[in-house]
Design a protein around this motif. Structure first.
Motif, short mmCIF file in Angstrom:
data_model
loop_
_atom_site.label_atom_id
_atom_site.label_comp_id
_atom_site.label_asym_id
_atom_site.label_seq_id
_atom_site.Cartn_x
_atom_site.Cartn_y
_atom_site.Cartn_z
N MET A 83 0.84 -1.19 0.00
CA MET A 83 0.00 0.00 0.00
C MET A 83 0.88 1.24 0.00
SD MET A 83 -2.95 -1.18 2.70
CE MET A 83 -1.88 -1.04 4.13
N ASN A 84 0.80 2.00 -1.06
CA ASN A 84 1.58 3.22 -1.21
C ASN A 84 0.66 4.43 -1.25
OD1 ASN A 84 3.96 1.65 -1.48
ND2 ASN A 84 3.61 1.44 -3.68
N SER A 85 1.24 5.59 -1.04
CA SER A 85 0.47 6.85 -1.10
C SER A 85 -0.79 6.75 -0.25
CB SER A 85 0.12 7.19 -2.55
OG SER A 85 1.28 7.30 -3.35
N LEU A 86 -0.63 6.28 0.95
CA LEU A 86 -1.80 6.07 1.81
C LEU A 86 -2.50 7.37 2.14
CD1 LEU A 86 -0.30 3.28 4.03
CD2 LEU A 86 -2.48 3.12 2.81
N LYS A 87 -3.81 7.27 2.23
CA LYS A 87 -4.66 8.42 2.54
C LYS A 87 -5.40 8.14 3.85
CE LYS A 87 -5.59 9.03 -2.41
NZ LYS A 87 -6.65 9.12 -3.45
N PRO A 88 -5.84 9.18 4.52
CA PRO A 88 -6.61 8.96 5.75
C PRO A 88 -7.81 8.05 5.54
CG PRO A 88 -5.93 11.24 5.62
CD PRO A 88 -5.55 10.61 4.31
N GLU A 89 -8.43 8.12 4.37
CA GLU A 89 -9.59 7.27 4.10
C GLU A 89 -9.24 5.80 3.89
OE1 GLU A 89 -8.73 10.09 2.51
OE2 GLU A 89 -9.18 9.97 0.35
N ASP A 90 -7.94 5.48 3.84
CA ASP A 90 -7.53 4.07 3.76
C ASP A 90 -7.48 3.42 5.15
OD1 ASP A 90 -5.16 5.04 1.27
OD2 ASP A 90 -7.07 4.01 0.94
N ALA A 91 -7.60 4.23 6.18
CA ALA A 91 -7.55 3.69 7.54
C ALA A 91 -8.71 2.74 7.78
CB ALA A 91 -7.58 4.83 8.55
N ALA A 92 -8.40 1.56 8.25
CA ALA A 92 -9.42 0.53 8.47
C ALA A 92 -8.76 -0.71 9.06
CB ALA A 92 -10.10 0.16 7.14
N MET A 93 -9.62 -1.66 9.43
CA MET A 93 -9.12 -3.00 9.73
C MET A 93 -9.08 -3.74 8.41
SD MET A 93 -8.15 -4.99 12.21
CE MET A 93 -8.99 -4.67 13.77
N TYR A 94 -7.95 -4.33 8.11
CA TYR A 94 -7.77 -5.05 6.86
C TYR A 94 -7.81 -6.54 7.13
CZ TYR A 94 -6.70 -0.88 4.18
OH TYR A 94 -6.79 0.33 3.53
N TYR A 95 -8.61 -7.24 6.32
CA TYR A 95 -8.80 -8.67 6.47
C TYR A 95 -8.35 -9.40 5.22
CZ TYR A 95 -11.96 -7.31 10.25
OH TYR A 95 -12.50 -6.78 11.39
N CYS A 96 -7.73 -10.54 5.44
CA CYS A 96 -7.37 -11.42 4.35
C CYS A 96 -8.42 -12.52 4.24
CB CYS A 96 -6.01 -12.05 4.65
SG CYS A 96 -5.43 -13.24 3.46
#
Length: 126
Positions: A83-96
């Motif tokens: 994940m590059n160029s992360l934005k505040p809206e990318d904040a979350a719990m990420y699940y595989c």
């Protein structure tokens, strides 16, 4: 049964990068597709990216195209999400997630016969 363990989450500033890992164990030979989903506070879980195991085909949500990259290391039974160029809206719990079939990768309901990890938290500060 397939067991999935995510790692690599953390806190970064906007514009920064993280690489998430998803290590699979168990009946991994049955896996056809693996994917990453995310769920922000108060929002529904959404598909971020998916990959056909061994085939290389990848898919992305429009919101992350050009910034995120999903890849696999078959020797390690591991899938990554760069994940590059992360934005505040990318904040979350990420699940595989992993499943023994293909289909609508972006639809959480289409993974209901698959397997899910416990998630890893990503925080992006502005």
């Amino acid at each position: 049964q397939v067991q999935l363990v995510e790692s690599g989450g953390g806190s970064v500033q906007a514009g920064g990068s993280l690489r998430l890992s998803c290590a699979a164990s168990g009946a991994t030979s049955e896996t056809v597709t693996m994917g990453w989903f995310r769920q922000a506070l108060g929002k529904e879980r959404e598909g971020v990216a998916a990959i056909y195991v061994g085939g290389g085909s990848t898919y992305y949500a429009d919101s992350v195209k050009g910034r995120f990259a999903i890849s696999e290391d078959n020797r390690r039974n591991t899938v990554y999400l760069q994940m590059n160029s992360l934005k505040p809206e990318d904040a979350a719990m990420y699940y595989c997630a992993a499943r023994p079939y293909g289909g609508r990768w972006w639809d959480e309901q289409d993974w209901r016969y698959g397997y899910w990890g416990q998630g890893t938290q990503v925080t992006v500060s502005s």
